[in-house]
Write an enzyme that holds these catalytic residues in place. Structure first.
Site, PDB file in Angstrom:
ATOM      1  N   CYS A  13       5.004   6.338  20.037  1.00 41.30           N
ATOM      2  CA  CYS A  13       6.001   6.685  21.043  1.00 41.30           C
ATOM      3  C   CYS A  13       7.196   7.314  20.329  1.00 41.30           C
ATOM      4  O   CYS A  13       7.882   6.654  19.557  1.00 41.30           O
ATOM      5  CB  CYS A  13       6.425   5.418  21.772  1.00 41.30           C
ATOM      6  SG  CYS A  13       7.177   5.784  23.339  1.00 41.30           S
ATOM      7  N   GLY A  34       0.815  -1.211   0.000  1.00 38.13           N
ATOM      8  CA  GLY A  34       0.000   0.000   0.000  1.00 38.13           C
ATOM      9  C   GLY A  34       0.850   1.263   0.000  1.00 38.13           C
ATOM     10  O   GLY A  34       0.512   2.255  -0.661  1.00 38.13           O
ATOM     11  N   GLN A  65      -7.464  -0.323   3.906  1.00 38.25           N
ATOM     12  CA  GLN A  65      -8.280  -0.954   4.961  1.00 38.25           C
ATOM     13  C   GLN A  65      -9.646  -1.422   4.457  1.00 38.25           C
ATOM     14  O   GLN A  65     -10.296  -2.239   5.105  1.00 38.25           O
ATOM     15  CB  GLN A  65      -8.484   0.026   6.135  1.00 38.25           C
ATOM     16  CG  GLN A  65      -7.215   0.348   6.895  1.00 38.25           C
ATOM     17  CD  GLN A  65      -6.667  -0.832   7.704  1.00 38.25           C
ATOM     18  OE1 GLN A  65      -7.390  -1.767   8.064  1.00 38.25           O
ATOM     19  NE2 GLN A  65      -5.382  -0.803   8.007  1.00 38.25           N
ATOM     20  N   ASN A 124      -7.796   3.704   9.110  1.00 39.53           N
ATOM     21  CA  ASN A 124      -7.172   2.551   9.759  1.00 39.53           C
ATOM     22  C   ASN A 124      -7.301   2.557  11.274  1.00 39.53           C
ATOM     23  O   ASN A 124      -7.234   1.514  11.903  1.00 39.53           O
ATOM     24  CB  ASN A 124      -5.685   2.458   9.363  1.00 39.53           C
ATOM     25  CG  ASN A 124      -4.985   3.790   9.425  1.00 39.53           C
ATOM     26  OD1 ASN A 124      -5.391   4.749   8.762  1.00 39.53           O
ATOM     27  ND2 ASN A 124      -3.958   3.881  10.230  1.00 39.53           N
ATOM     28  N   THR A 126      11.844  -7.411 -11.027  1.00 37.60           N
ATOM     29  CA  THR A 126      11.342  -8.785 -11.176  1.00 37.60           C
ATOM     30  C   THR A 126      10.154  -8.985 -10.249  1.00 37.60           C
ATOM     31  O   THR A 126      10.206  -8.632  -9.069  1.00 37.60           O
ATOM     32  CB  THR A 126      12.474  -9.791 -10.840  1.00 37.60           C
ATOM     33  OG1 THR A 126      13.564  -9.515 -11.713  1.00 37.60           O
ATOM     34  CG2 THR A 126      12.009 -11.224 -11.006  1.00 37.60           C
TER      35      THR A 126
HETATM   36  N1  PLP Z   1      -2.726   2.986   4.052  1.00 37.95           N
HETATM   37  C1  PLP Z   1      -3.456   2.568   5.092  1.00 37.95           C
HETATM   38  C2  PLP Z   1      -4.795   3.183   5.362  1.00 37.95           C
HETATM   39  C3  PLP Z   1      -2.961   1.552   5.933  1.00 37.95           C
HETATM   40  O1  PLP Z   1      -3.688   1.156   6.968  1.00 37.95           O
HETATM   41  C4  PLP Z   1      -1.694   0.999   5.644  1.00 37.95           C
HETATM   42  C5  PLP Z   1      -1.114  -0.039   6.516  1.00 37.95           C
HETATM   43  O2  PLP Z   1      -1.447  -0.152   7.676  1.00 37.95           O
HETATM   44  C6  PLP Z   1      -0.991   1.464   4.521  1.00 37.95           C
HETATM   45  C7  PLP Z   1      -1.532   2.455   3.746  1.00 37.95           C
HETATM   46  C8  PLP Z   1       0.336   0.880   4.146  1.00 37.95           C
HETATM   47  O3  PLP Z   1       0.178  -0.370   3.522  1.00 37.95           O
HETATM   48  P1  PLP Z   1       1.397  -1.398   3.453  1.00 37.95           P
HETATM   49  O4  PLP Z   1       1.590  -1.931   4.835  1.00 37.95           O
HETATM   50  O5  PLP Z   1       0.944  -2.464   2.499  1.00 37.95           O
HETATM   51  O6  PLP Z   1       2.574  -0.659   2.939  1.00 37.95           O
END
Ligand code: PLP
Length: 384
Positions: A323, A69, A177, A149, A235
């Site tokens: 933290c 992501g 999410q 998230n 790759t």
């Molecule tokens: N965006 C959101 C809303 C996420 O919750 C996360 C991961 O927790 C990410 C992006 C990042 O994804 P990845 O862990 O696949 O890099």
């Protein structure tokens, strides 16, 4: 162990691991090679592309596999900004995005782009009116996450897509999410770019994708070979891609029943917490919420302390606080939703999976109740 941190990552399904195994062992050929031994791997990638596309009603050739992501978010923002900078240098996003978006926006700001960060209401939803007012002649991109998230709030994505398309502005959504957890239709929702990730849907880590509407002309983020139709070099992570595809297919098949089960368990857990523990507050939106998310503030209880005590009982949960340098920074999401720093630090997130049971949730409520009363009894501010 009771695992209630499924927004952080999910346990890969055995079925997913099984389909990946041959590609980690005997079928190791490089998909770009000419011989038939490797051609199987090319076919496997194509199958996965179709499986991912079908989950969001996208065309197969609009899916580009990435390392997850984060890469998809970076690609969407940076390359859209560069592609449209002649038209303008203004981008609209929200204050509650994941750091994969927020830190990429910081980077773009340093390069001279101007970013408007939309606020959210107490439920964590943006205002469509505010969005319309934020649009300028030089706005080139709107990036709003599908679901948050930390608190699970789902944004009015279809309406945002409509507004973006009426103004001829590219619309990106970070759906990491939401993908595989709620229905998504990129056509009906006017989504131009969408980021997704494998490890949030019972698939492997380190693989995800960017959906790019075929009408968009955005270039590669990663330069090198001609993989992914010359748009994403390197790759291919064949086992990861195959696993991601299979997980997406399973997610599509089971979406309805998982949503029903998780919603029932989520609401049961919230009800039990509220019945047993006084003065607590649910964070996020009641109606427009991911089926697997429960985020609660426990006044006079530091979230981090609760997490450590839950861990002693082998219960995994999390908080949005980070933290840094010895002090606990409150979550930027909860602060944007109007919580005080203390309320934000007193929050804990529980995210369930399709394998979570009522017994596990009952045991967790028992543990939380005991921890809250212990910690509150030690607080000089709590009126015991
Ligand atoms: N965006 C959101 C809303 C996420 O919750 C996360 C991961 O927790 C990410 C992006 C990042 O994804 P990845 O862990 O696949 O890099």
């Amino acid at each position: 162990m009771i695992y209630l941190d499924n927004a952080a990552t999910t346990k890969p399904k055995k079925e997913v691991i099984d389909v990946m195994m041959p590609f980690l062992t005997e079928q190791y050929g490089n998909p770009s090679a000419i011989y038939s031994f490797s051609a199987q791997n090319k076919t496997a990638i194509q199958k996965a592309r179709k499986q991912v596309a079908e989950l969001i009603n996208a065309k197969e050739n609009s899916i580009y596999f990435t390392s997850g992501g984060t890469e998809a978010d970076n690609w969407a923002l940076i390359k859209t900004a560069e592609a449209y900078e002649e038209k303008g240098r203004h981008i609209i996003t929200t204050k509650i995005e994941h750091h994969a978006i927020l830190h990429t926006c910081d980077y773009l700001e340093k390069r001279g782009f101007e970013i408007t960060y939309l606020g959210v209401d107490n439920d964590g939803r943006i205002s469509l009116e505010e969005l319309k007012q934020a649009i300028r002649k030089d706005t080139i991109l709107i990036s709003v996450m599908f679901a948050n998230n930390e608190v699970g709030t789902i944004q009015p994505i279809e309406q945002i897509g409509e507004i973006a398309s009426e103004h001829g502005i590219v619309f990106h959504t970070d759906a990491v999410q939401a993908f595989g957890h709620v229905p998504i239709d990129v056509e009906a929702m006017h989504i131009d770019l969408l980021s997704a990730s494998g490890h949030k849907i019972y698939g492997p880590k380190g693989v995800g994708c960017l959906y790019i509407n075929n009408s968009l002309k955005i270039s590669s983020l990663i330069h090198g070979g001609g993989q992914e139709r010359a748009r994403r070099a390197g790759t291919e992570n064949v086992p990861g891609i195959v696993g991601f595809g299979h997980a997406a297919m399973l997610a599509k098949e089971t979406l309805k029943e998982r949503m029903e089960k998780e919603t029932r368990l989520r609401d049961f857990f919230i009800k039990e917490l509220f019945n047993r523990i006084s003065d607590i507050k649910l964070n996020g939106c009641k109606e427009n919420r991911l089926p697997n998310n429960i985020n609660v503030s426990f006044p006079y209880v530091e979230g981090e302390s609760m997490l450590i005590m839950l861990d002693m009982q082998e219960i995994c949960a999390s908080s949005g606080s980070a933290c840094t340098a010895g002090s606990i920074d409150p979550s930027h999401v909860l602060v944007a939703m109007g919580l005080s720093s203390d309320e934000a630090r007193e929050s804990v997130r529980f995210t369930i999976s399709d394998e979570t049971t009522e017994e596990e949730l009952r045991a967790t409520v028992d543990a939380v109740e005991t921890i809250v009363s212990r910690l509150r009894s030690m607080s000089p501010y709590y009126d015991n």
